[in-house]
Each structure stands twice: as structure tokens, then as C-alpha cells.
Design an enzyme around this catalytic site. Structure first.
Site, PDB file in Angstrom:
ATOM      1  N   SER A 144       0.845  -1.192   0.000  1.00  0.00           N
ATOM      2  CA  SER A 144       0.000   0.000   0.000  1.00  0.00           C
ATOM      3  C   SER A 144       0.880   1.242   0.000  1.00  0.00           C
ATOM      4  CB  SER A 144      -0.872  -0.006   1.263  1.00  0.00           C
ATOM      5  OG  SER A 144      -1.571   1.215   1.411  1.00  0.00           O
ATOM      6  N   TYR A 157      -2.816  -1.213  10.241  1.00  0.00           N
ATOM      7  CA  TYR A 157      -2.723  -1.296   8.775  1.00  0.00           C
ATOM      8  C   TYR A 157      -1.350  -0.817   8.314  1.00  0.00           C
ATOM      9  CZ  TYR A 157      -4.194  -0.958   3.871  1.00  0.00           C
ATOM     10  OH  TYR A 157      -4.295  -1.130   2.499  1.00  0.00           O
TER      11      TYR A 157
HETATM   12  P1  NAD Z   1     -11.619  -5.610  -0.704  1.00  0.00           P
HETATM   13  O1  NAD Z   1     -12.050  -5.491   0.699  1.00  0.00           O
HETATM   14  O2  NAD Z   1     -12.506  -5.059  -1.772  1.00  0.00           O
HETATM   15  O3  NAD Z   1     -11.282  -7.126  -1.065  1.00  0.00           O
HETATM   16  C1  NAD Z   1     -10.469  -7.902  -0.219  1.00  0.00           C
HETATM   17  C2  NAD Z   1     -10.770  -9.360  -0.447  1.00  0.00           C
HETATM   18  O4  NAD Z   1      -9.924 -10.125   0.428  1.00  0.00           O
HETATM   19  C3  NAD Z   1     -12.207  -9.755  -0.136  1.00  0.00           C
HETATM   20  O5  NAD Z   1     -12.744 -10.516  -1.183  1.00  0.00           O
HETATM   21  C4  NAD Z   1     -12.079 -10.553   1.152  1.00  0.00           C
HETATM   22  O6  NAD Z   1     -13.083 -11.554   1.304  1.00  0.00           O
HETATM   23  C5  NAD Z   1     -10.689 -11.156   1.024  1.00  0.00           C
HETATM   24  N1  NAD Z   1     -10.136 -11.524   2.329  1.00  0.00           N
HETATM   25  C6  NAD Z   1     -10.147 -10.767   3.457  1.00  0.00           C
HETATM   26  N2  NAD Z   1      -9.605 -11.481   4.465  1.00  0.00           N
HETATM   27  C7  NAD Z   1      -9.243 -12.676   3.970  1.00  0.00           C
HETATM   28  C8  NAD Z   1      -8.648 -13.828   4.529  1.00  0.00           C
HETATM   29  N3  NAD Z   1      -8.330 -13.917   5.833  1.00  0.00           N
HETATM   30  N4  NAD Z   1      -8.401 -14.888   3.718  1.00  0.00           N
HETATM   31  C9  NAD Z   1      -8.734 -14.841   2.418  1.00  0.00           C
HETATM   32  N5  NAD Z   1      -9.318 -13.781   1.833  1.00  0.00           N
HETATM   33  C10 NAD Z   1      -9.573 -12.714   2.607  1.00  0.00           C
HETATM   34  O7  NAD Z   1     -10.191  -4.920  -0.760  1.00  0.00           O
HETATM   35  P2  NAD Z   1      -9.403  -4.225  -1.973  1.00  0.00           P
HETATM   36  O8  NAD Z   1      -9.668  -2.779  -1.925  1.00  0.00           O
HETATM   37  O9  NAD Z   1      -9.614  -4.979  -3.229  1.00  0.00           O
HETATM   38  O10 NAD Z   1      -7.908  -4.428  -1.434  1.00  0.00           O
HETATM   39  C11 NAD Z   1      -7.116  -5.510  -1.851  1.00  0.00           C
HETATM   40  C12 NAD Z   1      -5.721  -5.312  -1.292  1.00  0.00           C
HETATM   41  O11 NAD Z   1      -5.226  -4.032  -1.699  1.00  0.00           O
HETATM   42  C13 NAD Z   1      -5.658  -5.294   0.238  1.00  0.00           C
HETATM   43  O12 NAD Z   1      -4.467  -5.933   0.654  1.00  0.00           O
HETATM   44  C14 NAD Z   1      -5.603  -3.817   0.573  1.00  0.00           C
HETATM   45  O13 NAD Z   1      -4.991  -3.569   1.806  1.00  0.00           O
HETATM   46  C15 NAD Z   1      -4.780  -3.314  -0.585  1.00  0.00           C
HETATM   47  N6  NAD Z   1      -4.952  -1.887  -0.854  1.00  0.00           N
HETATM   48  C16 NAD Z   1      -6.176  -1.383  -1.135  1.00  0.00           C
HETATM   49  C17 NAD Z   1      -6.312  -0.025  -1.390  1.00  0.00           C
HETATM   50  C18 NAD Z   1      -7.649   0.591  -1.685  1.00  0.00           C
HETATM   51  O14 NAD Z   1      -7.728   1.828  -1.721  1.00  0.00           O
HETATM   52  N7  NAD Z   1      -8.696  -0.179  -1.935  1.00  0.00           N
HETATM   53  C19 NAD Z   1      -5.184   0.814  -1.354  1.00  0.00           C
HETATM   54  C20 NAD Z   1      -3.931   0.261  -1.074  1.00  0.00           C
HETATM   55  C21 NAD Z   1      -3.826  -1.112  -0.834  1.00  0.00           C
END
Ligand code: NAD
Length: 253
Positions: A144, A157
Site C-alpha cells: 500500500s 494497517y
Molecule cells: P476488498 O475489501 O474489496 O477485497 C479484499 C478481499 O480479500 C475480499 O474478497 C475478502 O473476502 C478477502 N479476504 C479478506 N480477508 C481474507 C482472509 N483472511 N483470507 C482470504 N481472503 C480474505 O479490498 P481491496 O480494496 O480490493 O484491497 C485488496 C488489497 O489491496 C488489500 O491488501 C488492501 O490492503 C490493498 N490496498 C487497497 C487499497 C484501496 O484503496 N482499496 C489501497 C492500497 C492497498
């Protein structure tokens, strides 16, 4: 020839958001994909979307915080396609918002379990599979913007995402000589369910995010997925231990 033609990939957190789009992008680049999520129904749906787009995918339910689930996930990927070449360790959670001295201990443990231990376990088993099959595999971990700088009210986080970059570098230097590459993507704020939940009905939050983003917009999940595909492809054959910002210039200022 597509960038990942003939490769087998697994994508975690593939039930929605960046992971779902990444599964579609890996498949569009020619890879056979195992879509992994704790929510089996959504992983199944992602695999169906890949098929609908003319790609090859299957799905697997795993809770990335459980070592037995993670071992099963990698064993399944190897048995489904006879090999594992790429992994996008992407599952993560944001956790609650609170100042550091009031952060809830259980919430801390939950966030670290998914974001840090989950990535550690996945890397461990993926690398073991690469070594067992003499595969020059590639891993990309979703870190991130918060892996490179701190954002307020999210200490678990921020800490866990900094750890993702640390683990990426640690593995990169240990396995580079085997041809195994390990990199990370560091997205700024991406338009996914995780973000929309925070921004909806909170225009100040959106303003604050855009305020720290020189390109003055959110990222689309496709832009993160494209970076992950590139990092796993031979086009990035000498890129190892790198944390690639996909943040519209946020960390540059
Ligand atoms: P999201 O919440 O839309 O999707 C996350 C997915 O991970 C979900 O389908 C959830 O069921 C699954 N998940 C959660 N815990 C789990 C576990 N213990 N085992 C297996 N699956 C699990 O999130 P996103 O926005 O698509 O984010 C994806 C990644 O990107 C994350 O690591 C997040 O920290 C990172 N990220 C997101 C953003 C953002 O702005 N959305 C920014 C920087 C980094």
C-alpha cells in the site's frame, strides 16, 4: 504470445476488488488462475467471470490466516495446473480507525493476522512449491501507499503493510539466485468496496484523499492489476525486491 501464456497463477482476495480484477487480468495475459478468497461464493463468481471472458480459472476457499488453509491453497494450485508460476498475494483488510493509544488490541491482532501473517504464510508455501518444482516463480504482494508512509488512525494497517514490503525484500534477497523474484505493489486509494465504504457519504474523506494525490483521482483496480501482471511477467525479469508505487504520485511529494 501473451505475457503470461502457459503460466499458472494464484490470486488471493480474488472475490472482489483488486483481487477479482487481477484474476481477470492474469487470465487475459494468458495465465490459468486459481481465484482464492475466504468467501467461497465470491471466488467461484470470479472464476466464472474469467471463464465468461474466455480465460481459464478455478477457485479455492482459504482463510489466509490459517497455515493449513494456505498449505492447501498452494497444493491445490499445483495439482490443478501441474505447476505454479505466479502468485499475487493481495488479500488484506483495513481494520478499524482509531488513534494509536486507543487502538483495540483484538483489532490489531486481526489486521496483522490477515495482512502480515497471511502474506508470510502464502509466500512461504508458494516459495516451497517453486523450489520443489524448480520453477523460476514470481510473487507480487499487495502492500500500500501506507507501506511507505504513515496515514493517521490506522496503526495496525500501516505496520502490517510496512511489514509486507519488509517480507518482500527479505525473500527477494534469499531466493534471487534461484531465479525467484518477489516484488510488491503499493497502491494509493483504489476504487473498490473497501474504499467506497469509507468515502460514501463522507465528502471530506474523498477531498483528503484527492488532496494527497497529485493526479487528483482514485486509482482503478485495473491499474493495480496491470502492475501485478507486469511484475510477474518476463518483461520484469530483473526486477526483484521492488515496491512499485501505483499511487498517482502520492508518495513522491
Ligand atoms: P476488498 O475489501 O474489496 O477485497 C479484499 C478481499 O480479500 C475480499 O474478497 C475478502 O473476502 C478477502 N479476504 C479478506 N480477508 C481474507 C482472509 N483472511 N483470507 C482470504 N481472503 C480474505 O479490498 P481491496 O480494496 O480490493 O484491497 C485488496 C488489497 O489491496 C488489500 O491488501 C488492501 O490492503 C490493498 N490496498 C487497497 C487499497 C484501496 O484503496 N482499496 C489501497 C492500497 C492497498
Amino acid at each position: 504470445m501473451k505475457a503470461l501464456e502457459g503460466k499458472a497463477a494464484l490470486v488471493t482476495g480474488a472475490g472482489r476488488g483488486i483481487g477479482r480484477v487481477s484474476a481477470l487480468a492474469f487470465a487475459a495475459a494468458g495465465a490459468s488462475v486459481v481465484a482464492v478468497d475466504i468467501d467461497e461464493g465470491s471466488a467461484k463468481e470470479t472464476a466464472a467471470l474469467v471463464h465468461g471472458a474466455g480465460g481459464d480459472a478455478t477457485y479455492f476457499r482459504a482463510d489466509l490466516t490459517r497455515a493449513t488453509d494456505v498449505a492447501g491453497m498452494v497444493a491445490y494450485a499445483v495439482s490443478a495446473y501441474g505447476r505454479l508460476d505466479c502468485a499475487h498475494n493481495n488479500a488484506g483488510i483495513l481494520g478499524a480507525s482509531a488513534v494509536f493509544h486507543e487502538y483495540d488490541d483484538d483489532e490489531w491482532a486481526k489486521v496483522v493476522a490477515v495482512n502480515q501473517t497471511g502474506v508470510y504464510l502464502a509466500m512461504k508455501h508458494e516459495i516451497a512449491a517453486f523450489l520443489a518444482n524448480r520453477t523460476a516463480g514470481a510473487i507480487v504482494n499487495t502492500a500500500s501507499y501506507s507501506a511507505l508512509v504513515a496515514v493517521p488512525f490506522a496503526c495496525a494497517y500501516v505496520a502490517s503493510k510496512h511489514a509486507v514490503v519488509g517480507m518482500t525484500k527479505a525473500a527477494a534477497i534469499e531466493y534471487g539466485r534461484k531465479g525467484i523474484r518477489v516484488n510488491a505493489v503499493c497502491p494509493g486509494t483504489v476504487r473498490t468496496e473497501m474504499t467506497v465504504q469509507r468515502i460514501d457519504g463522507n465528502p471530506k474523506m474523498e477531498e483528503a484523499i484527492l488532496g494527497v494525490t497529485p493526479m487528483r483521482r482514485l486509482a482503478e483496480p485495473e491499474e493495480v492489476a496491470a502492475a501485478a501482471v507486469w511484475l510477474c511477467s518476463d518483461a520484469a525479469s530483473f526486477v526483484n525486491g521492488h515496491a512499485l508505487s501505483v499511487d498517482g504520485g502520492a508518495v513522491a511529494q
